[in-house]
Scaffold this motif. Structure first.
Motif, PDB file in Angstrom:
ATOM      1  N   UNK A 192       0.784  -1.245   0.124  1.00 56.57           N
ATOM      2  CA  UNK A 192       0.002  -0.099  -0.047  1.00 56.57           C
ATOM      3  C   UNK A 192       0.944   1.304  -0.064  1.00 56.57           C
ATOM      4  N   UNK A 193       1.895   1.257   0.879  1.00 54.36           N
ATOM      5  CA  UNK A 193       2.730   2.512   1.035  1.00 54.36           C
ATOM      6  C   UNK A 193       3.685   2.812  -0.057  1.00 54.36           C
ATOM      7  N   UNK A 194       4.315   1.620  -0.673  1.00 58.86           N
ATOM      8  CA  UNK A 194       5.340   1.865  -2.137  1.00 58.86           C
ATOM      9  C   UNK A 194       4.235   2.126  -3.028  1.00 58.86           C
ATOM     10  N   UNK A 195       3.043   1.711  -3.254  1.00 59.68           N
ATOM     11  CA  UNK A 195       2.082   2.435  -4.242  1.00 59.68           C
ATOM     12  C   UNK A 195       1.833   3.742  -4.148  1.00 59.68           C
ATOM     13  N   UNK A 196       1.430   4.257  -2.969  1.00 60.90           N
ATOM     14  CA  UNK A 196       1.330   5.578  -2.903  1.00 60.90           C
ATOM     15  C   UNK A 196       2.598   6.503  -2.910  1.00 60.90           C
ATOM     16  N   UNK A 197       3.699   5.724  -2.937  1.00 67.26           N
ATOM     17  CA  UNK A 197       4.920   6.415  -3.226  1.00 67.26           C
ATOM     18  C   UNK A 197       5.374   6.444  -4.626  1.00 67.26           C
ATOM     19  N   UNK A 198       4.596   6.011  -5.486  1.00 63.41           N
ATOM     20  CA  UNK A 198       4.779   5.699  -6.903  1.00 63.41           C
ATOM     21  C   UNK A 198       5.274   4.499  -7.335  1.00 63.41           C
ATOM     22  N   UNK A 199       5.462   3.554  -6.740  1.00 63.63           N
ATOM     23  CA  UNK A 199       5.953   2.350  -7.256  1.00 63.63           C
ATOM     24  C   UNK A 199       4.843   1.464  -7.826  1.00 63.63           C
ATOM     25  N   UNK A 200       5.096   0.946  -8.962  1.00 62.79           N
ATOM     26  CA  UNK A 200       4.087   0.075  -9.651  1.00 62.79           C
ATOM     27  C   UNK A 200       4.222  -1.432  -9.184  1.00 62.79           C
ATOM     28  N   UNK A 201       3.136  -1.921  -8.343  1.00 63.41           N
ATOM     29  CA  UNK A 201       3.578  -3.225  -7.676  1.00 63.41           C
ATOM     30  C   UNK A 201       3.128  -4.144  -8.896  1.00 63.41           C
ATOM     31  N   UNK A 202       2.042  -4.167  -9.657  1.00 66.86           N
ATOM     32  CA  UNK A 202       1.592  -5.056 -10.622  1.00 66.86           C
ATOM     33  C   UNK A 202       1.788  -4.317 -11.836  1.00 66.86           C
TER      34      UNK A 202
END
Length: 202
Positions: A192-202
């Motif tokens: 959740x947090x790295x997505x909010x920071x701009x990392x595309x997880x999927x």
């Protein structure tokens, strides 16, 4: 006339600020490219600091310590403190200390306060969250404690037990809303947090 293509966005680098092999294994489950940097942080508790606040403070301090050298990257910091009635229980380091820890915890519930922080100095992004895990230990005999410790030697684990290994046999119950938190990195919160920071997880 051909349409102009939108420029491709370059994803920020991801850095795990940790020396823990357990956290590296957990983060690798997300199939993301990342680097590892060891944070230089004094982990001594402050006077009267409770385990929850200690875990949150250290997770954030570790993330910022690494981000100072990687200002454009998204940096993950994490910390875990075993909490027995408000008292922090650290990594035993030796067999004798592990015996003492497990004797104190047998038949009792220990809260493993697992904190994760994500920061990016370039963007000013900062989030920190806590994933408490309630672990009920069996009423272990001295022989069972000794047998376990000789078999697994979990002297680098807070609370002297590896739940992902034979340590699961020491436990009566685990309660958590983030299943990987007990091993050291709560991946639901991390995603959740790295997505909010701009990392595309999927």
């Amino acid at each position: 006339m051909p349409h102009a293509q939108a420029p491709k966005q370059t994803q920020r680098a991801l850095v795990l600020g940790s020396s823990s092999p357990y956290r590296r294994e957990l983060l690798s489950r997300l199939k993301l490219s990342y680097d590892v940097a060891v944070p230089d942080v004094d982990e001594t508790p402050h006077p009267q600091e409770n385990p929850r606040d200690l875990a949150l403070r250290l997770a954030l301090a570790k993330a910022h310590a690494v981000a100072r050298n990687h200002p454009t990257a998204v940096v993950i910091g994490s910390d875990q403190v075993a909490d027995l009635d408000g008292e922090p229980i650290g990594k035993p380091g030796t067999h004798d200390r592990a015996v003492a820890q497990l004797r104190r915890m047998r038949g009792r519930t220990v809260v493993f306060q697992t904190a994760v922080a994500v920061v990016c100095h370039e963007t000013g992004f900062e989030q920190v969250d806590l994933a408490p895990v309630h672990v009920k230990f069996l009423d272990l005999t001295d022989d069972e404690i000794e047998s376990y410790l000789l078999a697994e030697q979990p002297y680098d684990c807070a609370g002297s037990a590896r739940s992902e290994g034979l340590g699961i046999a020491l436990l009566a119950a685990i309660e958590s809303d983030d299943p990987s938190a007990l091993v050291g990195l709560p991946l639901i919160r991390t995603c959740r947090m790295i997505r909010a920071a701009g990392i595309r997880v999927l």
